[in-house]
Design a protein around this motif. Structure first.
Motif, mmCIF file in Angstrom:
data_model
loop_
_atom_site.group_PDB
_atom_site.id
_atom_site.type_symbol
_atom_site.label_atom_id
_atom_site.label_comp_id
_atom_site.label_asym_id
_atom_site.label_seq_id
_atom_site.Cartn_x
_atom_site.Cartn_y
_atom_site.Cartn_z
ATOM 1 N N THR A 221 -2.274 -2.537 12.778
ATOM 2 C CA THR A 221 -3.581 -2.802 13.368
ATOM 3 C C THR A 221 -4.369 -1.502 13.467
ATOM 4 O O THR A 221 -4.063 -0.512 12.789
ATOM 5 N N SER A 222 -5.377 -1.506 14.291
ATOM 6 C CA SER A 222 -6.264 -0.351 14.429
ATOM 7 C C SER A 222 -6.870 -0.413 15.824
ATOM 8 O O SER A 222 -6.902 -1.485 16.433
ATOM 9 N N MET B 251 -8.679 6.554 3.798
ATOM 10 C CA MET B 251 -9.417 5.548 4.565
ATOM 11 C C MET B 251 -10.150 6.196 5.745
ATOM 12 O O MET B 251 -11.315 5.911 6.017
ATOM 13 N N ARG B 252 -9.465 7.087 6.434
ATOM 14 C CA ARG B 252 -10.082 7.773 7.570
ATOM 15 C C ARG B 252 -11.288 8.589 7.099
ATOM 16 O O ARG B 252 -12.341 8.605 7.731
ATOM 17 N N GLY C 295 1.397 3.375 -2.318
ATOM 18 C CA GLY C 295 1.043 4.446 -3.250
ATOM 19 C C GLY C 295 0.295 5.605 -2.622
ATOM 20 O O GLY C 295 0.143 6.669 -3.244
ATOM 21 N N LYS D 241 -0.071 5.673 -8.940
ATOM 22 C CA LYS D 241 0.307 6.175 -7.599
ATOM 23 C C LYS D 241 1.708 5.691 -7.220
ATOM 24 O O LYS D 241 2.501 6.433 -6.650
ATOM 25 N N GLY E 35 0.841 -1.207 0.000
ATOM 26 C CA GLY E 35 0.000 0.000 0.000
ATOM 27 C C GLY E 35 0.865 1.242 0.000
ATOM 28 O O GLY E 35 0.563 2.237 0.671
ATOM 29 N N VAL F 7 -7.771 -9.480 1.676
ATOM 30 C CA VAL F 7 -6.778 -8.387 1.617
ATOM 31 C C VAL F 7 -6.104 -8.185 2.972
ATOM 32 O O VAL F 7 -4.881 -8.001 3.047
ATOM 33 N N GLY G 273 -1.514 7.465 1.312
ATOM 34 C CA GLY G 273 -1.706 7.483 2.764
ATOM 35 C C GLY G 273 -0.438 7.199 3.561
ATOM 36 O O GLY G 273 0.657 7.678 3.232
ATOM 37 N N ILE G 274 -0.598 6.393 4.592
ATOM 38 C CA ILE G 274 0.492 6.116 5.522
ATOM 39 C C ILE G 274 1.609 5.313 4.835
ATOM 40 O O ILE G 274 2.794 5.548 5.079
ATOM 41 N N THR H 155 -6.094 10.437 6.067
ATOM 42 C CA THR H 155 -5.922 9.671 4.820
ATOM 43 C C THR H 155 -7.305 9.437 4.199
ATOM 44 O O THR H 155 -8.337 9.728 4.814
ATOM 45 N N ASN I 281 1.097 -2.771 5.372
ATOM 46 C CA ASN I 281 0.337 -1.547 5.613
ATOM 47 C C ASN I 281 -1.010 -1.536 4.884
ATOM 48 O O ASN I 281 -1.995 -1.019 5.404
ATOM 49 N N LEU J 177 0.460 -5.002 -7.592
ATOM 50 C CA LEU J 177 -0.211 -6.250 -7.189
ATOM 51 C C LEU J 177 -1.490 -5.909 -6.437
ATOM 52 O O LEU J 177 -1.447 -5.166 -5.453
ATOM 53 N N LEU K 157 -3.840 -7.169 -3.916
ATOM 54 C CA LEU K 157 -3.824 -8.225 -2.891
ATOM 55 C C LEU K 157 -5.140 -9.008 -2.867
ATOM 56 O O LEU K 157 -5.187 -10.127 -2.363
HETATM 57 P P1 NDP Z 1 -5.355 4.488 2.583
HETATM 58 O O1 NDP Z 1 -6.687 3.986 2.134
HETATM 59 O O2 NDP Z 1 -5.078 5.919 2.532
HETATM 60 O O3 NDP Z 1 -4.201 3.722 1.808
HETATM 61 C C1 NDP Z 1 -4.246 2.334 1.706
HETATM 62 C C2 NDP Z 1 -3.214 1.867 0.718
HETATM 63 O O4 NDP Z 1 -3.370 0.446 0.583
HETATM 64 C C3 NDP Z 1 -3.402 2.483 -0.651
HETATM 65 O O5 NDP Z 1 -2.146 2.742 -1.217
HETATM 66 C C4 NDP Z 1 -4.115 1.362 -1.420
HETATM 67 O O6 NDP Z 1 -3.837 1.353 -2.807
HETATM 68 C C5 NDP Z 1 -3.519 0.116 -0.786
HETATM 69 N N1 NDP Z 1 -4.409 -1.008 -0.979
HETATM 70 C C6 NDP Z 1 -5.702 -1.115 -0.589
HETATM 71 N N2 NDP Z 1 -6.223 -2.270 -1.036
HETATM 72 C C7 NDP Z 1 -5.231 -2.906 -1.728
HETATM 73 C C8 NDP Z 1 -5.159 -4.124 -2.446
HETATM 74 N N3 NDP Z 1 -6.223 -4.909 -2.592
HETATM 75 N N4 NDP Z 1 -3.993 -4.459 -3.033
HETATM 76 C C9 NDP Z 1 -2.915 -3.657 -2.941
HETATM 77 N N5 NDP Z 1 -2.918 -2.477 -2.287
HETATM 78 C C10 NDP Z 1 -4.079 -2.110 -1.689
HETATM 79 O O7 NDP Z 1 -5.205 3.907 4.071
HETATM 80 P P2 NDP Z 1 -4.364 4.460 5.310
HETATM 81 O O8 NDP Z 1 -3.073 4.977 4.837
HETATM 82 O O9 NDP Z 1 -5.255 5.252 6.142
HETATM 83 O O10 NDP Z 1 -4.142 3.083 6.108
HETATM 84 C C11 NDP Z 1 -2.904 2.407 6.181
HETATM 85 C C12 NDP Z 1 -3.023 1.345 7.254
HETATM 86 O O11 NDP Z 1 -3.270 1.964 8.512
HETATM 87 C C13 NDP Z 1 -4.159 0.354 7.027
HETATM 88 O O12 NDP Z 1 -3.760 -0.934 7.415
HETATM 89 C C14 NDP Z 1 -5.251 0.860 7.962
HETATM 90 O O13 NDP Z 1 -6.116 -0.173 8.347
HETATM 91 C C15 NDP Z 1 -4.430 1.384 9.109
HETATM 92 N N6 NDP Z 1 -5.088 2.366 9.956
HETATM 93 C C16 NDP Z 1 -5.337 3.621 9.467
HETATM 94 C C17 NDP Z 1 -5.927 4.580 10.273
HETATM 95 C C18 NDP Z 1 -6.212 5.976 9.812
HETATM 96 O O14 NDP Z 1 -6.790 6.762 10.582
HETATM 97 N N7 NDP Z 1 -5.850 6.356 8.606
HETATM 98 C C19 NDP Z 1 -6.292 4.265 11.679
HETATM 99 C C20 NDP Z 1 -5.990 2.912 12.073
HETATM 100 C C21 NDP Z 1 -5.401 2.014 11.233
HETATM 101 P P3 NDP Z 1 -4.727 2.219 -3.843
HETATM 102 O O15 NDP Z 1 -4.565 3.647 -3.412
HETATM 103 O O16 NDP Z 1 -4.116 1.885 -5.135
HETATM 104 O O17 NDP Z 1 -6.133 1.717 -3.673
#
Ligand code: NDP
Length: 246
Positions: free
Chosen positions: A152-153, A203-204, A22, A49, A20, A124, A24-25, A201, A100, A70, A72
């Motif tokens: 985790t979360s 996701m948030r 590309g 990305k 992941g 995933v 967020g975190i 991010t 991540n 890839l 996932l």
């Molecule tokens: P984002 O949604 O911003 O980023 C997630 C990343 O994972 C993206 O680059 C996305 O790719 C990639 N991804 C998602 N699905 C797939 C897949 N099927 N195959 C390959 N890559 C994939 O999430 P965050 O940065 O917020 O989260 C990062 C981690 O932190 C996660 O595990 C999340 O559960 C955890 N977390 C986040 C919190 C928050 O407040 N943000 C709080 C608690 C935990 P693409 O952009 O191409 O879809």
């Protein structure tokens, strides 16, 4: 807030895979590791990305990264075996793996979780991490010291209503980390979990569309924790969950 100030090139010659990477975190972590000298393997779903992160690393003067497009959700053990073979051939070892990437579906009542959502979240968030870890552990063992980090979360530690499959998948990740940490005690591989906490991010924003996200920390704000856990030679933690915003 914890600040970690390692030596400028402490990750030089280290090979680190971030899933992941590309957005967020994961993107912030990949850029941080590269800034400290690592050669980063950028794994993610959206090639554009990943290419943007690649370009940014090069523009910052970092080592040439590798891109692994890839999804996932559809990856099989064969994909992971192929990836392990390529890393072995190109680098001979792996010094760090940050799990991540994860998937969050719409929040809602347990009784309404569809088979499709359940299967895809488990694929995933759990199965792919199991497969990737199994494939890459032999390479992590080949490094002098290495680091394996799961994400985790808060809802994976104390579940809340309506967080459904996502929360359950994060409990599984906590379990995976604990099983591995116990098996690999004193092995040279540091194995831990990180809970980033509320971070600005996509996701948030999906989970909390109405909140003022300018009040949240950004991925860059929490990078000290990601650097510390990746510093296998100096990190004293093993088998714990680090809370980035506790
Ligand atoms: P984002 O949604 O911003 O980023 C997630 C990343 O994972 C993206 O680059 C996305 O790719 C990639 N991804 C998602 N699905 C797939 C897949 N099927 N195959 C390959 N890559 C994939 O999430 P965050 O940065 O917020 O989260 C990062 C981690 O932190 C996660 O595990 C999340 O559960 C955890 N977390 C986040 C919190 C928050 O407040 N943000 C709080 C608690 C935990 P693409 O952009 O191409 O879809």
């Amino acid at each position: 807030m914890f600040t970690y100030n390692p030596k400028p090139q402490f990750l030089k010659n280290k090979i680190i895979l971030v899933t992941g990477a590309g957005d967020g975190i994961g993107k912030a972590a990949a850029l941080s590791y590269a800034r400290f000298g690592a050669t980063v393997i950028l794994l993610g779903k959206t090639v554009k990305k990943l290419e943007a992160v690649y370009d940014q690393i090069i523009a910052n003067g970092g080592a040439d990264p590798a891109i692994v497009p890839l999804d996932l959700a559809g990856a099989t053990p064969n994909h992971y075996a192929g990836l392990a073979g390529s890393i072995e051939q190109q680098f001979g070892k792996l010094d760090g793996l940050l799990h991540n990437a994860s998937k969050l579906t719409d929040l809602g009542p347990f009784l309404l979780i569809s088979q499709e959502d359940w299967q895809s979240v488990m694929q995933v968030n759990v199965t792919s991490q199991f497969n990737l870890t199994q494939a890459l552990l032999p390479l992590l063992k080949k490094a002098k010291s290495s680091s394996l980090i799961f994400t985790t979360s808060s809802v994976g530690l104390k579940a809340r209503a309506y967080w459904g499959a996502y929360a359950i998948s994060k409990f599984a990740i906590q379990g995976m980390m604990e099983v591995l940490a116990d098996e690999f005690e004193n092995s040279g591989i540091k194995i831990n979990c990180i809970n980033p906490g509320a971070t600005r991010t996509n996701m948030r924003a999906k989970a909390y569309p109405a909140e003022d996200n300018t009040l949240l920390l950004t991925p860059d704000d929490i990078m000290s924790y990601y650097l510390y856990l990746m510093d296998a030679e100096n990190c004293t933690e093993h088998g714990i969950t680090l809370h980035a915003q506790a």
